[in-house]
Design a protein around this motif. Sequence first.
Motif, PDB file in Angstrom:
ATOM      1  N   GLY A   7      78.932 -11.451 130.676  1.00  0.00           N
ATOM      2  CA  GLY A   7      80.268 -10.868 130.675  1.00  0.00           C
ATOM      3  C   GLY A   7      80.337  -9.482 131.272  1.00  0.00           C
ATOM      4  N   LEU A   8      79.364  -8.657 130.979  1.00  0.00           N
ATOM      5  CA  LEU A   8      79.433  -7.276 131.436  1.00  0.00           C
ATOM      6  C   LEU A   8      78.798  -7.076 132.801  1.00  0.00           C
ATOM      7  CD1 LEU A   8      78.544  -5.488 128.069  1.00  0.00           C
ATOM      8  CD2 LEU A   8      80.802  -5.934 129.041  1.00  0.00           C
ATOM      9  N   ILE A   9      77.692  -7.759 133.060  1.00  0.00           N
ATOM     10  CA  ILE A   9      76.972  -7.558 134.319  1.00  0.00           C
ATOM     11  C   ILE A   9      77.253  -8.680 135.316  1.00  0.00           C
ATOM     12  CG2 ILE A   9      74.664  -7.241 135.315  1.00  0.00           C
ATOM     13  CD1 ILE A   9      73.737  -6.250 132.614  1.00  0.00           C
ATOM     14  N   GLY A  10      77.790  -9.786 134.857  1.00  0.00           N
ATOM     15  CA  GLY A  10      77.944 -10.975 135.683  1.00  0.00           C
ATOM     16  C   GLY A  10      78.755 -10.806 136.943  1.00  0.00           C
ATOM     17  N   ARG A  11      79.703  -9.895 136.942  1.00  0.00           N
ATOM     18  CA  ARG A  11      80.564  -9.719 138.124  1.00  0.00           C
ATOM     19  C   ARG A  11      80.019  -8.713 139.120  1.00  0.00           C
ATOM     20  NH1 ARG A  11      85.241  -9.634 134.072  1.00  0.00           N
ATOM     21  NH2 ARG A  11      85.720 -11.837 133.908  1.00  0.00           N
TER      22      ARG A  11
END
Length: 109
Positions: free
Chosen positions: A28-32
């Motif tokens: 969620g935090l690093i995925g993008r």
Amino acid sequence: MDLSAGEIWLVIGALGAGTFLIRFSFLGLIGRRAMPPLVLRLLRYTPVAVIPGIVAPLILSPAATDGQFDPARGLAALATLAVGIATRNVLAAIGAGAITLYAMLWMLG
């Protein structure tokens, strides 16, 4: 140790929330964001580091023999490793290990 149903559900909920937060931190935090090339290169080695830790206990102290080393499973592991290194073919390695395991179990009784 006697735990009430509420305590058990509390532990289950806390473990579930912890697992979610660990996964969410990556997805969620690093995925993008784009990861640095060094991180991507290091992540390629994760299966190579994890799989031996899963397989080694199954070979060295299998549950089928109550934790005692079994020569049939040891030889099957060696055959799998040898064929895998020689052919670089996962299916051939798995087949060689399975054939060796069943042949050794049949021969050793």
